[in-house]
Design a protein around this motif. Sequence first.
Motif, PDB file in Angstrom:
ATOM      1  N   ALA A  34       1.151  -1.651   0.227  1.00  0.00           N
ATOM      2  CA  ALA A  34      -0.196   0.135  -0.033  1.00  0.00           C
ATOM      3  C   ALA A  34       1.118   1.044   0.171  1.00  0.00           C
ATOM      4  O   ALA A  34       0.710   2.071  -0.226  1.00  0.00           O
ATOM      5  N   ASN A  35       1.664   1.589   0.663  1.00  0.00           N
ATOM      6  CA  ASN A  35       3.155   2.610   0.526  1.00  0.00           C
ATOM      7  C   ASN A  35       3.921   2.331  -0.630  1.00  0.00           C
ATOM      8  O   ASN A  35       3.773   4.017  -0.389  1.00  0.00           O
ATOM      9  N   TRP A  36       4.147   1.439  -1.303  1.00  0.00           N
ATOM     10  CA  TRP A  36       4.759   1.700  -2.461  1.00  0.00           C
ATOM     11  C   TRP A  36       3.259   2.176  -3.344  1.00  0.00           C
ATOM     12  O   TRP A  36       4.019   2.807  -4.663  1.00  0.00           O
ATOM     13  N   ARG A  37       2.252   1.554  -3.214  1.00  0.00           N
ATOM     14  CA  ARG A  37       1.387   1.553  -4.226  1.00  0.00           C
ATOM     15  C   ARG A  37       1.062   3.542  -3.800  1.00  0.00           C
ATOM     16  O   ARG A  37       1.090   4.200  -4.789  1.00  0.00           O
ATOM     17  N   LYS A  38       1.049   3.953  -2.790  1.00  0.00           N
ATOM     18  CA  LYS A  38       0.714   5.210  -2.274  1.00  0.00           C
ATOM     19  C   LYS A  38       2.155   6.002  -3.073  1.00  0.00           C
ATOM     20  O   LYS A  38       1.978   6.856  -3.777  1.00  0.00           O
ATOM     21  N   LEU A  39       3.421   5.959  -3.608  1.00  0.00           N
ATOM     22  CA  LEU A  39       4.465   6.219  -3.619  1.00  0.00           C
ATOM     23  C   LEU A  39       4.474   7.076  -5.304  1.00  0.00           C
ATOM     24  O   LEU A  39       4.150   7.111  -5.888  1.00  0.00           O
ATOM     25  N   TYR A  40       3.853   5.449  -5.762  1.00  0.00           N
ATOM     26  CA  TYR A  40       3.509   5.714  -7.560  1.00  0.00           C
ATOM     27  C   TYR A  40       3.032   6.005  -7.395  1.00  0.00           C
ATOM     28  O   TYR A  40       3.249   6.724  -8.315  1.00  0.00           O
ATOM     29  N   GLU A  41       1.930   6.109  -6.843  1.00  0.00           N
ATOM     30  CA  GLU A  41       0.588   6.767  -7.568  1.00  0.00           C
ATOM     31  C   GLU A  41       1.037   8.557  -7.626  1.00  0.00           C
ATOM     32  O   GLU A  41       0.884  10.139  -8.111  1.00  0.00           O
ATOM     33  N   THR A  42       1.927   9.183  -6.300  1.00  0.00           N
ATOM     34  CA  THR A  42       2.519  10.227  -5.927  1.00  0.00           C
ATOM     35  C   THR A  42       3.267  10.438  -6.864  1.00  0.00           C
ATOM     36  O   THR A  42       2.764  11.294  -7.494  1.00  0.00           O
ATOM     37  N   GLU A  43       4.272   9.676  -7.367  1.00  0.00           N
ATOM     38  CA  GLU A  43       5.197  10.226  -8.432  1.00  0.00           C
ATOM     39  C   GLU A  43       4.646   9.834  -9.524  1.00  0.00           C
ATOM     40  O   GLU A  43       4.715  10.425 -10.521  1.00  0.00           O
ATOM     41  N   ALA A  44       3.192   8.850 -10.232  1.00  0.00           N
ATOM     42  CA  ALA A  44       3.243   9.109 -11.298  1.00  0.00           C
ATOM     43  C   ALA A  44       2.024  10.109 -11.025  1.00  0.00           C
ATOM     44  O   ALA A  44       2.290  11.116 -12.347  1.00  0.00           O
ATOM     45  N   GLN A  45       1.768  10.907 -10.707  1.00  0.00           N
ATOM     46  CA  GLN A  45       0.617  12.418 -10.756  1.00  0.00           C
ATOM     47  C   GLN A  45       2.024  13.403 -11.188  1.00  0.00           C
ATOM     48  O   GLN A  45       1.735  13.850 -11.595  1.00  0.00           O
ATOM     49  N   ARG A  47       4.837  13.371 -11.822  1.00  0.00           N
ATOM     50  CA  ARG A  47       5.367  12.667 -13.851  1.00  0.00           C
ATOM     51  C   ARG A  47       4.497  12.882 -14.501  1.00  0.00           C
ATOM     52  O   ARG A  47       4.111  13.434 -16.091  1.00  0.00           O
ATOM     53  N   ARG A  48       2.414  12.837 -14.627  1.00  0.00           N
ATOM     54  CA  ARG A  48       1.717  13.213 -15.261  1.00  0.00           C
ATOM     55  C   ARG A  48       1.707  14.780 -15.406  1.00  0.00           C
ATOM     56  O   ARG A  48       1.609  15.132 -16.781  1.00  0.00           O
ATOM     57  N   GLU A  50       4.569  17.214 -15.072  1.00  0.00           N
ATOM     58  CA  GLU A  50       5.414  17.666 -15.259  1.00  0.00           C
ATOM     59  C   GLU A  50       5.274  17.308 -17.188  1.00  0.00           C
ATOM     60  O   GLU A  50       6.142  17.764 -17.972  1.00  0.00           O
ATOM     61  N   ALA A  51       4.745  16.237 -17.377  1.00  0.00           N
ATOM     62  CA  ALA A  51       4.484  15.204 -18.675  1.00  0.00           C
ATOM     63  C   ALA A  51       4.016  16.509 -19.820  1.00  0.00           C
ATOM     64  O   ALA A  51       4.474  17.308 -20.414  1.00  0.00           O
ATOM     65  N   ALA A  52       3.091  16.886 -18.878  1.00  0.00           N
ATOM     66  CA  ALA A  52       1.951  17.907 -19.449  1.00  0.00           C
ATOM     67  C   ALA A  52       2.965  19.148 -20.029  1.00  0.00           C
ATOM     68  O   ALA A  52       2.392  19.985 -20.663  1.00  0.00           O
ATOM     69  N   SER A  53       3.620  19.736 -18.803  1.00  0.00           N
ATOM     70  CA  SER A  53       4.137  20.532 -18.957  1.00  0.00           C
ATOM     71  C   SER A  53       5.066  20.956 -19.918  1.00  0.00           C
ATOM     72  O   SER A  53       5.358  21.803 -20.579  1.00  0.00           O
ATOM     73  N   THR A  54       6.041  19.889 -19.792  1.00  0.00           N
ATOM     74  CA  THR A  54       6.834  19.029 -20.841  1.00  0.00           C
ATOM     75  C   THR A  54       6.550  19.390 -21.837  1.00  0.00           C
ATOM     76  O   THR A  54       6.745  19.928 -23.179  1.00  0.00           O
ATOM     77  N   GLN A  55       4.882  19.008 -21.984  1.00  0.00           N
ATOM     78  CA  GLN A  55       4.294  19.200 -23.498  1.00  0.00           C
ATOM     79  C   GLN A  55       4.010  20.396 -24.492  1.00  0.00           C
ATOM     80  O   GLN A  55       3.845  20.492 -24.869  1.00  0.00           O
ATOM     81  N   GLN A  56       4.033  21.093 -23.033  1.00  0.00           N
ATOM     82  CA  GLN A  56       3.017  21.981 -23.639  1.00  0.00           C
ATOM     83  C   GLN A  56       5.224  22.997 -24.082  1.00  0.00           C
ATOM     84  O   GLN A  56       4.323  24.339 -25.025  1.00  0.00           O
ATOM     85  N   LYS A  57       5.669  22.890 -22.881  1.00  0.00           N
ATOM     86  CA  LYS A  57       7.097  23.617 -23.646  1.00  0.00           C
ATOM     87  C   LYS A  57       7.939  23.042 -24.711  1.00  0.00           C
ATOM     88  O   LYS A  57       8.323  23.811 -25.652  1.00  0.00           O
ATOM     89  N   ILE A  58       7.182  22.255 -24.670  1.00  0.00           N
ATOM     90  CA  ILE A  58       7.936  21.114 -26.400  1.00  0.00           C
ATOM     91  C   ILE A  58       7.531  21.853 -27.197  1.00  0.00           C
ATOM     92  O   ILE A  58       7.294  22.480 -28.636  1.00  0.00           O
ATOM     93  N   GLU A  59       5.343  22.111 -26.969  1.00  0.00           N
ATOM     94  CA  GLU A  59       5.099  22.588 -28.375  1.00  0.00           C
ATOM     95  C   GLU A  59       5.570  24.306 -28.157  1.00  0.00           C
ATOM     96  O   GLU A  59       5.614  24.378 -29.467  1.00  0.00           O
ATOM     97  N   THR A 133      12.893   9.933 -16.350  1.00  0.00           N
ATOM     98  CA  THR A 133      11.241  10.124 -15.342  1.00  0.00           C
ATOM     99  C   THR A 133      10.646   8.849 -15.782  1.00  0.00           C
ATOM    100  O   THR A 133      10.172   7.383 -15.398  1.00  0.00           O
ATOM    101  N   ARG A 134      11.094   8.329 -17.174  1.00  0.00           N
ATOM    102  CA  ARG A 134      10.080   7.172 -17.845  1.00  0.00           C
ATOM    103  C   ARG A 134      11.100   5.952 -17.524  1.00  0.00           C
ATOM    104  O   ARG A 134      10.173   4.230 -16.526  1.00  0.00           O
ATOM    105  N   LYS A 135      12.235   5.996 -17.375  1.00  0.00           N
ATOM    106  CA  LYS A 135      12.652   4.665 -16.614  1.00  0.00           C
ATOM    107  C   LYS A 135      12.689   4.631 -15.149  1.00  0.00           C
ATOM    108  O   LYS A 135      12.660   3.574 -14.687  1.00  0.00           O
ATOM    109  N   SER A 136      12.957   5.985 -14.286  1.00  0.00           N
ATOM    110  CA  SER A 136      12.806   6.017 -12.862  1.00  0.00           C
ATOM    111  C   SER A 136      11.333   5.362 -12.447  1.00  0.00           C
ATOM    112  O   SER A 136      10.716   4.443 -11.744  1.00  0.00           O
ATOM    113  N   LEU A 137       9.888   5.606 -13.404  1.00  0.00           N
ATOM    114  CA  LEU A 137       8.389   5.092 -12.927  1.00  0.00           C
ATOM    115  C   LEU A 137       8.747   3.583 -12.865  1.00  0.00           C
ATOM    116  O   LEU A 137       7.734   2.768 -13.005  1.00  0.00           O
TER     117      LEU A 137
END
Length: 167
Positions: A34-45, A47-48, A50-59, A133-137
């Motif tokens: 449960a702790n790992w799941r929580k950490l993963y969800e937090t990290e995934a959120q 990263r999502r 950051e990815a959206a922000s990065t995508q906007q920056k890239i565009e 980020t992708r490698k870490s996740l």
Amino acid sequence: MSQDVTKWLAEIKALQQQLAETQKDRNAADSSAANWRKLYETEAQQRRTEAASTQQKIEGLNAEIQRLRGGAALDRELAVPASDIQAEVEKLQTTTDLQRRLTEALLACSQLQEQVLQLTQALETEQANHLQTRKSLTTALGDTVDLLTKERAARGIQEGVNSAAVE
């Protein structure tokens, strides 16, 4: 017969103790998962986001690069009629004026080249960060799957113990 009953009671107590330890281990594994799941969800959120922000920056950077590269639309937008350029050159009376204007134009070109270089470096940095980020996740997800696999295996052993105790 008394010895048989005592033997069975001792075995039942040992199995109950083993069952209690297994349940304790299972609860610890559940808590850890449960702790790992929580950490993963937090990290995934994160990263999502950051990815959206990065995508906007890239565009934005891609649009800026296209604009700076001078596509047809940019050429039309920035195009100065030759007659205007000729009129500007004719206004220059001295060599000093001509040198000053040439220096200004070269500085403007240099600044644009620097901006393109900075934008390109920013894009490369964002791409490298995205890859990391992708490698870490992926690693975190693999660790979580391993923990869940171990938990399921432990539950399988526990169910086997429970079945043996019932019989």
